[in-house]
Scaffold this active site. Structure first.
Site, PDB file in Angstrom:
ATOM      1  N   HIS A 183       0.851  -1.193   0.000  1.00 54.67           N
ATOM      2  CA  HIS A 183       0.000   0.000   0.000  1.00 54.67           C
ATOM      3  C   HIS A 183       0.887   1.243   0.000  1.00 54.67           C
ATOM      4  CE1 HIS A 183      -3.342  -2.441   2.117  1.00 54.67           C
ATOM      5  NE2 HIS A 183      -3.869  -2.006   0.987  1.00 54.67           N
TER       6      HIS A 183
ATOM      7  N   CYS B  95      -2.579   0.915   9.618  1.00 52.26           N
ATOM      8  CA  CYS B  95      -3.663   0.013   9.184  1.00 52.26           C
ATOM      9  C   CYS B  95      -4.632  -0.336  10.304  1.00 52.26           C
ATOM     10  CB  CYS B  95      -3.099  -1.305   8.677  1.00 52.26           C
ATOM     11  SG  CYS B  95      -1.438  -1.258   8.087  1.00 52.26           S
TER      12      CYS B  95
HETATM   13  C1  CIR Z   1      -3.573  -7.331   3.656  1.00 55.78           C
HETATM   14  O1  CIR Z   1      -2.749  -7.875   2.902  1.00 55.78           O
HETATM   15  O2  CIR Z   1      -4.583  -6.782   3.239  1.00 55.78           O
HETATM   16  C2  CIR Z   1      -3.327  -7.380   5.145  1.00 55.78           C
HETATM   17  N1  CIR Z   1      -2.708  -8.610   5.486  1.00 55.78           N
HETATM   18  C3  CIR Z   1      -2.475  -6.208   5.562  1.00 55.78           C
HETATM   19  C4  CIR Z   1      -3.156  -4.895   5.373  1.00 55.78           C
HETATM   20  C5  CIR Z   1      -2.342  -3.754   5.802  1.00 55.78           C
HETATM   21  N2  CIR Z   1      -3.087  -2.551   5.677  1.00 55.78           N
HETATM   22  C6  CIR Z   1      -2.564  -1.370   5.404  1.00 55.78           C
HETATM   23  O3  CIR Z   1      -1.359  -1.249   5.117  1.00 55.78           O
HETATM   24  N3  CIR Z   1      -3.378  -0.339   5.385  1.00 55.78           N
END
Ligand code: CIR
Length: 255
Positions: free
Chosen positions: A163, A250
């Site tokens: 991201h 996140c």
């Molecule tokens: C994913 O791959 O969607 C989750 N395991 C990690 C999400 C992390 N979110 C973020 O950086 N906003």
């Protein structure tokens, strides 16, 4: 970066099945919950009200509440996650957003947008195209963001980054913490950029929340650099979130 509220969600036991680019072992739900509780307390200590939603076992990655929504000017925009296993998280958080924000706007799109790709500054919203956020989604988000008085600036996230905010965060009105890789892509023109030291790239996923910059544990040189630049720094453990490619930003929706 001044907030009165944050929404978080307790990690589910199913977090062991959370998405990750590389398998370095499954996170421990118990330890993740401990680290999450410390995160919730730390945000509360800045004076904000922190809401903690119950775990959602059907969605292993649902602890990462930042991705299915964006809250701007007190209004919640329900997004459309790009990861297939995460799509249902948007509908699952909608009622909570109705309850805790000034109103919900549903992003009507055939495309995808995840909140992890959106960095809001005082006057603009930077959005990084990525494997999770595509042009169709961004264009449909544009009118919503503009109707709330913000400019939308679209940038490219280098392909090796999950991201946009995996490698960047806002430190104050005109300063951004970013990895050299992301900073060099030119997406922060007009901002002062503090770069993470070599080997501490994961520290770029930090958060400025009221008077404090929260940084993940294990990145001493980043913490020292921010301290030397005049920021109040607090270190939090994110060892279990890191196993599933998550970091500090996140874990909450801040507004
Ligand atoms: C994913 O791959 O969607 C989750 N395991 C990690 C999400 C992390 N979110 C973020 O950086 N906003």
């Amino acid at each position: 970066f001044q907030f009165t509220h944050a929404i978080t969600r307790t990690p589910s036991i199913s977090i062991t099945n959370g998405l990750r680019a590389e398998d370095r072992g499954a996170p421990s739900p118990d330890l993740f919950r401990e680290e999450h509780a410390a995160y919730v307390s730390a945000l509360s200590e800045t004076g904000a009200t922190v809401i903690c939603l119950p775990p959602l076992e059907d969605f292993p990655d649902s602890v990462f509440v930042e991705d299915p929504a964006l809250i701007l000017c007190g209004r919640a925009i329900v997004l459309q996650p790009g990861a297939e296993t995460r799509r249902g998280e948007a509908a699952a958080i909608r009622d909570d957003l109705l309850r805790y924000t000034d109103g919900v706007i549903d992003l009507n799109t055939d495309g995808f947008v995840e909140g992890g790709d959106i960095l809001c500054t005082d006057h603009e919203v930077l959005i990084g195209l990525s494997a999770r956020t595509n042009e169709a989604g961004v264009e449909d988000l544009r009118s919503v963001v503009e109707s709330l008085g913000y400019r939308l600036r679209v940038v490219n996230t280098p392909p090796e980054i999950l991201h946009f905010k995996t490698e960047s965060s806002l430190l104050d009105a005109d300063t951004i913490l970013a990895t050299p890789l992301l900073a060099r892509s030119g997406c922060f023109d007009g901002y002062r950029v503090i770069e993470t030291p070599d080997g501490e790239e994961a520290a770029a996923n930090s958060i400025r929340f009221n008077d404090t910059v929260f940084v993940s544990k294990g990145f001493d040189r980043t913490a020292e650099k921010l301290d030397a630049a005049g920021y109040k720094v607090k270190v939090l453990s994110t060892s279990q979130a890191a196993l599933v490619d998550g970091g500090l930003s996140c874990l909450s929706l801040r507004y």
